[in-house]
Design an enzyme around this catalytic site. Structure first.
Site, PDB file in Angstrom:
ATOM      1  N   ASN A  43       1.734   2.631   3.084  1.00  0.00           N
ATOM      2  CA  ASN A  43       0.285   3.448   3.958  1.00  0.00           C
ATOM      3  C   ASN A  43      -0.550   2.575   5.079  1.00  0.00           C
ATOM      4  O   ASN A  43      -0.521   1.481   5.294  1.00  0.00           O
ATOM      5  CB  ASN A  43      -0.857   3.132   2.654  1.00  0.00           C
ATOM      6  CG  ASN A  43      -0.241   3.931   1.595  1.00  0.00           C
ATOM      7  OD1 ASN A  43       0.912   4.676   1.683  1.00  0.00           O
ATOM      8  ND2 ASN A  43      -0.553   3.435   0.510  1.00  0.00           N
ATOM      9  N   HIS A  45       0.758  -4.171   4.193  1.00  0.00           N
ATOM     10  CA  HIS A  45       2.191  -4.991   3.526  1.00  0.00           C
ATOM     11  C   HIS A  45       3.017  -3.379   2.652  1.00  0.00           C
ATOM     12  O   HIS A  45       2.706  -2.333   3.542  1.00  0.00           O
ATOM     13  CB  HIS A  45       0.943  -5.306   2.131  1.00  0.00           C
ATOM     14  CG  HIS A  45      -0.045  -4.174   1.896  1.00  0.00           C
ATOM     15  ND1 HIS A  45      -1.345  -3.562   2.444  1.00  0.00           N
ATOM     16  CD2 HIS A  45       0.227  -2.595   1.011  1.00  0.00           C
ATOM     17  CE1 HIS A  45      -1.357  -2.603   2.010  1.00  0.00           C
ATOM     18  NE2 HIS A  45      -1.452  -1.809   1.245  1.00  0.00           N
ATOM     19  N   HIS A  80       4.837  -1.492   0.423  1.00  0.00           N
ATOM     20  CA  HIS A  80       5.326  -1.809  -1.585  1.00  0.00           C
ATOM     21  C   HIS A  80       6.114  -1.349  -2.201  1.00  0.00           C
ATOM     22  O   HIS A  80       7.450  -0.627  -1.099  1.00  0.00           O
ATOM     23  CB  HIS A  80       4.063  -0.520  -2.081  1.00  0.00           C
ATOM     24  CG  HIS A  80       2.648  -0.398  -1.740  1.00  0.00           C
ATOM     25  ND1 HIS A  80       1.600  -0.832  -2.452  1.00  0.00           N
ATOM     26  CD2 HIS A  80       1.941   0.195  -0.826  1.00  0.00           C
ATOM     27  CE1 HIS A  80       1.019  -0.453  -2.522  1.00  0.00           C
ATOM     28  NE2 HIS A  80       0.645  -0.014  -1.259  1.00  0.00           N
TER      29      HIS A  80
HETATM   30  P1  AMP Z   1      -2.691  -0.123  -0.452  1.00  0.00           P
HETATM   31  O1  AMP Z   1      -3.866   1.185  -0.649  1.00  0.00           O
HETATM   32  O2  AMP Z   1      -2.059   0.473   0.524  1.00  0.00           O
HETATM   33  O3  AMP Z   1      -4.102  -0.316   0.598  1.00  0.00           O
HETATM   34  O4  AMP Z   1      -2.928  -0.559  -1.129  1.00  0.00           O
HETATM   35  C1  AMP Z   1      -3.361  -1.877  -1.867  1.00  0.00           C
HETATM   36  C2  AMP Z   1      -2.258  -1.773  -3.354  1.00  0.00           C
HETATM   37  O5  AMP Z   1      -3.056  -3.751  -3.069  1.00  0.00           O
HETATM   38  C3  AMP Z   1      -2.715  -1.427  -4.596  1.00  0.00           C
HETATM   39  O6  AMP Z   1      -1.939  -1.228  -5.131  1.00  0.00           O
HETATM   40  C4  AMP Z   1      -3.785  -3.326  -5.096  1.00  0.00           C
HETATM   41  O7  AMP Z   1      -3.491  -2.408  -6.710  1.00  0.00           O
HETATM   42  C5  AMP Z   1      -2.892  -3.655  -4.389  1.00  0.00           C
HETATM   43  N1  AMP Z   1      -4.086  -5.257  -4.748  1.00  0.00           N
HETATM   44  C6  AMP Z   1      -5.540  -5.511  -4.053  1.00  0.00           C
HETATM   45  N2  AMP Z   1      -5.719  -7.005  -4.285  1.00  0.00           N
HETATM   46  C7  AMP Z   1      -4.809  -7.319  -4.959  1.00  0.00           C
HETATM   47  C8  AMP Z   1      -4.735  -8.552  -5.484  1.00  0.00           C
HETATM   48  N3  AMP Z   1      -5.691  -9.604  -5.763  1.00  0.00           N
HETATM   49  N4  AMP Z   1      -3.600  -8.947  -6.564  1.00  0.00           N
HETATM   50  C9  AMP Z   1      -2.426  -8.220  -6.080  1.00  0.00           C
HETATM   51  N5  AMP Z   1      -2.485  -7.210  -5.502  1.00  0.00           N
HETATM   52  C10 AMP Z   1      -3.154  -6.386  -5.165  1.00  0.00           C
END
Ligand code: AMP
Ligand code: ZN
Length: 138
Positions: free
Chosen positions: A89, A102, A104
């Protein structure tokens, strides 16, 4: 390391905040997502801070995709996944909530009940042509 001191993924990637790490090298850390879509949902994090795909250097784009294939293969085999989604995203309107690039990695299982998708549009040929021209700068 290029980092943003206010960025949680910079801290996680650097190992300053603990995470369930499934892979690490000098440039990347792959962690389990704390709010997983499915069993095994993971995130590839570059250790350097880039806000999104557009800031990620080209050679890193290639490295990330190679790592996705390696981890995806390992996860598919060891978790007995039936399929796999890669999701990435960029921008708030696209669902990005953490502004550190990142990717996924989402293993999929028959009948996992998850939906990753969109409502399907139905543009005319003229609309598609207009969009095509616009993208190509014509
Ligand atoms: P996005 O919406 O693509 O920015 O994805 C952010 C992702 O990071 C989401 O799927 C969250 O569940 C994940 N996330 C946020 N904080 C953490 C954390 N501290 N450790 C692991 N995953 C996280
Ligand atoms: Zn960061």
């Amino acid at each position: 390391m290029m980092r943003d001191d206010n960025c949680i993924f910079c801290k996680i990637a650097a190992g300053e905040i603990p995470s369930k790490t499934i892979y690490e090298d000098d440039s990347y850390r792959v962690i389990l997502d704390l709010g997983p879509a499915t069993r095994g949902h993971a995130l590839i994090l570059p250790k350097d801070h880039y806000a999104n795909l557009f800031q990620l250097p080209e050679e890193k784009c290639a490295e990330v995709m190679k790592l996705a294939k390696k981890m995806g293969t390992q996860m598919k085999e060891n978790l007995k996944a039936d399929g796999f989604n890669l999701v990435q995203n960029n921008g708030e309107c696209a669902g990005q909530t953490v502004f550190h690039f990142h990717l996924h990695l989402i293993p999929r299982y028959e009948n996992d009940g998850q939906k990753i998708g969109w409502t399907v549009g139905n543009p005319s040929s003229e609309e598609l042509e207009e969009i095509r021209n616009r993208i190509m700068g014509e």
